[in-house]
Design a protein around this motif. Structure first.
Motif, PDB file in Angstrom:
ATOM      1  N   LEU A 101       0.848  -1.207   0.000  1.00 22.41           N
ATOM      2  CA  LEU A 101       0.000   0.000   0.000  1.00 22.41           C
ATOM      3  C   LEU A 101       0.878   1.249   0.000  1.00 22.41           C
ATOM      4  CD1 LEU A 101      -2.680  -1.209   2.591  1.00 22.41           C
ATOM      5  CD2 LEU A 101      -3.120  -0.707   0.170  1.00 22.41           C
ATOM      6  N   GLN A 102       1.961   1.205   0.782  1.00 21.95           N
ATOM      7  CA  GLN A 102       2.858   2.368   0.837  1.00 21.95           C
ATOM      8  C   GLN A 102       3.600   2.570  -0.487  1.00 21.95           C
ATOM      9  OE1 GLN A 102       5.067   1.585   4.459  1.00 21.95           O
ATOM     10  NE2 GLN A 102       3.624   2.813   5.674  1.00 21.95           N
ATOM     11  N   ALA A 103       3.753   1.477  -1.240  1.00 19.41           N
ATOM     12  CA  ALA A 103       4.398   1.588  -2.555  1.00 19.41           C
ATOM     13  C   ALA A 103       3.375   2.006  -3.621  1.00 19.41           C
ATOM     14  CB  ALA A 103       5.039   0.256  -2.927  1.00 19.41           C
ATOM     15  N   GLY A 104       2.135   2.248  -3.211  1.00 22.15           N
ATOM     16  CA  GLY A 104       1.115   2.732  -4.150  1.00 22.15           C
ATOM     17  C   GLY A 104       0.447   1.640  -4.960  1.00 22.15           C
ATOM     18  N   LYS A 105       0.449   0.403  -4.440  1.00 22.45           N
ATOM     19  CA  LYS A 105      -0.191  -0.705  -5.163  1.00 22.45           C
ATOM     20  C   LYS A 105      -1.571  -1.006  -4.557  1.00 22.45           C
ATOM     21  CE  LYS A 105       3.860  -1.326  -7.127  1.00 22.45           C
ATOM     22  NZ  LYS A 105       4.155  -0.497  -8.328  1.00 22.45           N
ATOM     23  N   HIS A 106      -2.507  -1.373  -5.417  1.00 23.05           N
ATOM     24  CA  HIS A 106      -3.767  -1.949  -4.946  1.00 23.05           C
ATOM     25  C   HIS A 106      -3.463  -3.375  -4.485  1.00 23.05           C
ATOM     26  CE1 HIS A 106      -5.892   1.401  -6.757  1.00 23.05           C
ATOM     27  NE2 HIS A 106      -5.219   1.197  -7.862  1.00 23.05           N
ATOM     28  N   VAL A 107      -4.253  -3.857  -3.517  1.00 22.17           N
ATOM     29  CA  VAL A 107      -3.905  -5.148  -2.904  1.00 22.17           C
ATOM     30  C   VAL A 107      -5.104  -6.099  -2.855  1.00 22.17           C
ATOM     31  CG1 VAL A 107      -3.200  -6.252  -0.733  1.00 22.17           C
ATOM     32  CG2 VAL A 107      -2.066  -4.151  -1.467  1.00 22.17           C
ATOM     33  N   LEU A 108      -4.886  -7.315  -3.349  1.00 18.00           N
ATOM     34  CA  LEU A 108      -5.811  -8.425  -3.073  1.00 18.00           C
ATOM     35  C   LEU A 108      -5.089  -9.303  -2.064  1.00 18.00           C
ATOM     36  CD1 LEU A 108      -8.403 -10.049  -3.564  1.00 18.00           C
ATOM     37  CD2 LEU A 108      -7.243 -11.194  -5.452  1.00 18.00           C
ATOM     38  N   VAL A 133      -7.104   0.425  -3.350  1.00 15.45           N
ATOM     39  CA  VAL A 133      -8.104  -0.617  -3.074  1.00 15.45           C
ATOM     40  C   VAL A 133      -7.418  -1.735  -2.284  1.00 15.45           C
ATOM     41  CG1 VAL A 133      -9.490  -2.449  -4.138  1.00 15.45           C
ATOM     42  CG2 VAL A 133      -9.542  -0.129  -5.084  1.00 15.45           C
ATOM     43  N   LEU A 134      -8.046  -2.148  -1.202  1.00 16.43           N
ATOM     44  CA  LEU A 134      -7.588  -3.336  -0.476  1.00 16.43           C
ATOM     45  C   LEU A 134      -8.782  -4.276  -0.370  1.00 16.43           C
ATOM     46  CD1 LEU A 134      -5.765  -5.108   1.295  1.00 16.43           C
ATOM     47  CD2 LEU A 134      -6.327  -3.671   3.228  1.00 16.43           C
ATOM     48  N   MET A 135      -8.632  -5.443  -0.958  1.00 14.78           N
ATOM     49  CA  MET A 135      -9.740  -6.410  -0.944  1.00 14.78           C
ATOM     50  C   MET A 135      -9.269  -7.714  -0.316  1.00 14.78           C
ATOM     51  SD  MET A 135     -12.036  -7.581  -4.169  1.00 14.78           S
ATOM     52  CE  MET A 135     -12.338  -9.317  -4.398  1.00 14.78           C
ATOM     53  N   MET A 136     -10.133  -8.320   0.491  1.00 16.06           N
ATOM     54  CA  MET A 136      -9.830  -9.612   1.094  1.00 16.06           C
ATOM     55  C   MET A 136     -10.294 -10.731   0.145  1.00 16.06           C
ATOM     56  SD  MET A 136      -8.360  -8.769   3.828  1.00 16.06           S
ATOM     57  CE  MET A 136      -8.056 -10.507   4.151  1.00 16.06           C
ATOM     58  N   SER A 137      -9.515 -11.798   0.107  1.00 14.97           N
ATOM     59  CA  SER A 137      -9.815 -12.896  -0.809  1.00 14.97           C
ATOM     60  C   SER A 137     -10.797 -13.881  -0.151  1.00 14.97           C
ATOM     61  CB  SER A 137      -8.496 -13.597  -1.177  1.00 14.97           C
ATOM     62  OG  SER A 137      -8.719 -14.618  -2.102  1.00 14.97           O
ATOM     63  N   HIS A 138     -12.062 -13.484  -0.131  1.00 13.88           N
ATOM     64  CA  HIS A 138     -13.114 -14.351   0.436  1.00 13.88           C
ATOM     65  C   HIS A 138     -14.039 -14.780  -0.696  1.00 13.88           C
ATOM     66  CE1 HIS A 138     -12.274 -14.523   4.642  1.00 13.88           C
ATOM     67  NE2 HIS A 138     -12.098 -13.230   4.709  1.00 13.88           N
ATOM     68  N   GLN A 139     -13.589 -15.761  -1.469  1.00 10.12           N
ATOM     69  CA  GLN A 139     -14.288 -16.155  -2.691  1.00 10.12           C
ATOM     70  C   GLN A 139     -15.694 -16.678  -2.437  1.00 10.12           C
ATOM     71  OE1 GLN A 139     -11.605 -17.742  -1.491  1.00 10.12           O
ATOM     72  NE2 GLN A 139     -12.248 -19.851  -1.167  1.00 10.12           N
ATOM     73  N   MET A 140     -15.995 -17.129  -1.195  1.00  7.95           N
ATOM     74  CA  MET A 140     -17.331 -17.702  -0.946  1.00  7.95           C
ATOM     75  C   MET A 140     -18.438 -16.664  -1.139  1.00  7.95           C
ATOM     76  SD  MET A 140     -16.489 -20.192   2.240  1.00  7.95           S
ATOM     77  CE  MET A 140     -17.757 -21.438   2.099  1.00  7.95           C
ATOM     78  N   ASN A 333     -13.067   1.487 -10.964  1.00  4.99           N
ATOM     79  CA  ASN A 333     -14.096   2.465 -10.560  1.00  4.99           C
ATOM     80  C   ASN A 333     -13.764   3.149  -9.244  1.00  4.99           C
ATOM     81  OD1 ASN A 333     -15.640   1.671 -12.820  1.00  4.99           O
ATOM     82  ND2 ASN A 333     -16.322  -0.136 -11.691  1.00  4.99           N
ATOM     83  N   ASN A 334     -12.570   2.858  -8.716  1.00  5.86           N
ATOM     84  CA  ASN A 334     -12.131   3.441  -7.443  1.00  5.86           C
ATOM     85  C   ASN A 334     -13.220   3.291  -6.377  1.00  5.86           C
ATOM     86  OD1 ASN A 334     -10.468   4.630  -5.648  1.00  5.86           O
ATOM     87  ND2 ASN A 334     -10.685   6.706  -6.420  1.00  5.86           N
ATOM     88  N   ARG A 335     -13.715   2.067  -6.262  1.00  3.05           N
ATOM     89  CA  ARG A 335     -14.805   1.765  -5.328  1.00  3.05           C
ATOM     90  C   ARG A 335     -14.337   0.795  -4.260  1.00  3.05           C
ATOM     91  NH1 ARG A 335     -19.190   0.821  -9.286  1.00  3.05           N
ATOM     92  NH2 ARG A 335     -18.639  -1.353  -9.070  1.00  3.05           N
ATOM     93  N   GLU A 336     -14.929   0.908  -3.090  1.00  2.00           N
ATOM     94  CA  GLU A 336     -14.641  -0.027  -2.009  1.00  2.00           C
ATOM     95  C   GLU A 336     -15.168  -1.403  -2.414  1.00  2.00           C
ATOM     96  OE1 GLU A 336     -14.799   0.508   2.579  1.00  2.00           O
ATOM     97  OE2 GLU A 336     -13.209   0.760   1.124  1.00  2.00           O
ATOM     98  N   PRO A 337     -14.335  -2.449  -2.414  1.00  2.00           N
ATOM     99  CA  PRO A 337     -14.845  -3.784  -2.760  1.00  2.00           C
ATOM    100  C   PRO A 337     -15.762  -4.315  -1.655  1.00  2.00           C
ATOM    101  CG  PRO A 337     -12.545  -3.901  -2.097  1.00  2.00           C
ATOM    102  CD  PRO A 337     -12.914  -2.454  -2.061  1.00  2.00           C
ATOM    103  N   ILE A 338     -16.574  -5.327  -1.959  1.00  4.34           N
ATOM    104  CA  ILE A 338     -17.478  -5.805  -0.911  1.00  4.34           C
ATOM    105  C   ILE A 338     -16.734  -6.592   0.167  1.00  4.34           C
ATOM    106  CG2 ILE A 338     -19.600  -5.745  -2.309  1.00  4.34           C
ATOM    107  CD1 ILE A 338     -19.436  -8.838  -2.326  1.00  4.34           C
ATOM    108  N   ALA A 339     -15.651  -7.275  -0.186  1.00  3.55           N
ATOM    109  CA  ALA A 339     -14.837  -7.923   0.859  1.00  3.55           C
ATOM    110  C   ALA A 339     -13.771  -6.898   1.253  1.00  3.55           C
ATOM    111  CB  ALA A 339     -14.223  -9.211   0.333  1.00  3.55           C
ATOM    112  N   SER A 340     -14.199  -5.903   1.995  1.00  2.83           N
ATOM    113  CA  SER A 340     -13.395  -4.694   2.218  1.00  2.83           C
ATOM    114  C   SER A 340     -12.343  -4.881   3.309  1.00  2.83           C
ATOM    115  CB  SER A 340     -14.332  -3.564   2.637  1.00  2.83           C
ATOM    116  OG  SER A 340     -14.910  -3.895   3.888  1.00  2.83           O
ATOM    117  N   ALA A 341     -11.485  -3.872   3.416  1.00  9.26           N
ATOM    118  CA  ALA A 341     -10.490  -3.851   4.501  1.00  9.26           C
ATOM    119  C   ALA A 341     -11.211  -3.892   5.850  1.00  9.26           C
ATOM    120  CB  ALA A 341      -9.637  -2.595   4.388  1.00  9.26           C
ATOM    121  N   MET A 342     -12.323  -3.151   5.948  1.00 11.77           N
ATOM    122  CA  MET A 342     -13.070  -3.114   7.207  1.00 11.77           C
ATOM    123  C   MET A 342     -13.592  -4.501   7.576  1.00 11.77           C
ATOM    124  SD  MET A 342     -13.785  -1.127   9.546  1.00 11.77           S
ATOM    125  CE  MET A 342     -14.722  -1.306  11.018  1.00 11.77           C
ATOM    126  N   SER A 343     -14.036  -5.267   6.569  1.00  9.69           N
ATOM    127  CA  SER A 343     -14.522  -6.623   6.872  1.00  9.69           C
ATOM    128  C   SER A 343     -13.355  -7.508   7.321  1.00  9.69           C
ATOM    129  CB  SER A 343     -15.270  -7.226   5.682  1.00  9.69           C
ATOM    130  OG  SER A 343     -14.381  -7.477   4.625  1.00  9.69           O
TER     131      SER A 343
END
Ligand SMILES: NC(=O)c1ccc[n+]([C@@H]2O[C@H](COP(=O)([O-])OP(=O)(O)OC[C@H]3O[C@@H](n4cnc5c(N)ncnc54)[C@H](O)[C@@H]3O)[C@@H](O)[C@H]2O)c1
Length: 371
Positions: A101-108, A133-140, A333-343
């Motif tokens: 994130l500090q290197a400016g990358k989006h993260v899965l 964007v930071l998204m958690m890999s919760h494929q379910m 779309n610079n949108r918060e993913p549904i499997a968000s950092a907060m989740s």
């Protein structure tokens, strides 16, 4: 759901360019990500790194990846890379996600977010400043039946979901005995953090993301220390060590008054729910049962029980490719993913509270303070 401030937004990128991805960790699940992202035309895996170099070389050959880096730090310095997939053992999730994130990358980021709540909070703080964007890999969440249930929930068909029973009880499924999987300081826990995190995530998703308040739980280790209950995922290292649980049970209370019970095992003398994942949602207007690859919606009509069986389309492309596409669309779309950092943070707080409850014997209240 508690908000800890807003994510800084970055400029939306051109829709013509493919998102350039680097993969960090090319082991078991890294290989699965490589297969699935290969089906997403809007993305291209351009670089790979693995702490075990022969693995990176093998994957580069297998998937025609042009660049191989010796370390993840070198990969992060590549300015042509927009996003990274982090698929390394749990203990490295936080340091690598923070650096990325500090290197400016989006993260899965593979689940669990981190090995403990403190590290998950550090990721969250970095994420909030990053604008990425930071998204958690919760494929379910992208499973066809689960999506159909969620659609009905969002239409109000289940009413208020006040009680959920979820879990994943394996009879004989300890992964990689003796490797990082079964070491507390490397994995952060056993089946609770490995399988339980998926079922917790899915339950809270279905329930509309109420805020967990307190938990009461216990963990056990009856198989692992005796080298029993061994499964097929990962290669065992019999010179290794086992110091995590192999079964956990917990009751979680949410801020809207609802309850969630979570039961998980890597090994147990049972065939409970066919040894697979399950989730039962109980709402004021209807319910849903998901188990053994089957989904049923429940209601009461004309004084009788009424069930509707759900089916996945024959040509279903699968949850992981939908998840991969959601990641790319969130970046575009610079949108918060549904499997968000907060989740991810929420899940980590609950898991840590369950371990603490088991240690102390007390009900544990979640600590949301980020400082
Ligand atoms: N979403 C899912 O359903 C799912 C399924 C399996 C695993 N996982 C998660 O994926 C992660 C990896 O699990 P796995 O089964 O692929 O493990 P694995 O041991 O098969 O692969 C991990 C790879 O990471 C490499 N690695 C370790 N440290 C590294 C570093 N600092 N930089 C680069 N590479 C590094 C290792 O050499 C190895 O090849 C774990 O967090 C696990 O919880 C998720």
């Amino acid at each position: 759901m508690q908000q800890h401030g807003k994510r800084r937004k970055t400029q939306v990128m051109s829709t013509n360019d493919k998102i350039q991805i680097g993969i960090i960790g090319a082991g078991g699940i890294g290989n699965v990500h490589l297969q699935e992202f290969g089906k997403v035309s809007e993305a291209q895996i351009v670089a790979v790194t693995d702490a075990y170099q022969p693995m990176a070389v093998e994957r580069a050959k297998q998937y025609n990846i042009p660049k191989i880096y010796n370390t993840y730090q070198e990969l992060l310095q590549d300015s042509s890379i927009d996003a990274v997939i982090i698929a390394v053992p749990n203990e490295s999730h936080a340091p690598i996600a923070i650096d990325a994130l500090q290197a400016g990358k989006h993260v899965l980021l593979e689940k669990p977010m981190a090995i403990n709540a403190a590290s998950a909070k550090e990721i969250m703080k970095t994420y909030l400043k990053s604008g990425k964007v930071l998204m958690m890999s919760h494929q379910m969440r992208w499973d066809s039946l689960n999506m159909q249930v969620k659609e009905q929930i969002d239409k109000g068909a289940l009413g208020n979901i006040y009680n959920v029973k979820a879990g994943w009880m394996r009879r004989k499924g300890i992964p990689g005995w003796g490797t990082w999987f079964t070491r507390m300081h490397k994995a952060g826990g056993g089946p609770l953090i490995d399988l339980g995190v998926h079922m917790l995530d899915l339950s809270l998703h279905f329930m509309g993301s109420p805020k967990p308040v307190s938990v009461f739980g216990t963990t056990y280790a009856e198989f692992g220390p005796k080298k029993r209950g061994i499964g097929t995922w990962g290669k065992p290292d019999w010179d290794g060590f086992y110091d995590v649980e192999d079964l956990a049970t917990a009751l979680i209370k949410l801020d809207n008054g609802s309850t969630l019970t979570l039961d998980v095992s890597w090994a147990a003398h049972t065939t409970f729910q066919d040894n697979g994942p399950y989730i039962y949602l109980m709402g004021s207007e209807g319910g849903a049962s998901l188990r053994g690859g089957k989904g049923v919606l429940h209601s009461e009509l004309f004084d009788r029980t009424a069930d509707v069986e759900l089916t996945a389309p024959q040509d279903d492309e699968g949850p992981r490719v939908r998840m991969s596409r959601h990641f790319i669309e969130s970046i575009r779309n610079n949108r918060e993913p549904i499997a968000s950092a907060m989740s991810g943070l929420t899940n980590s707080l609950v898991l840590e509270a369950i371990y603490e409850s088991s240690r102390t014997g007390n009900v544990v209240t979640l600590d949301w303070n980020l400082d």
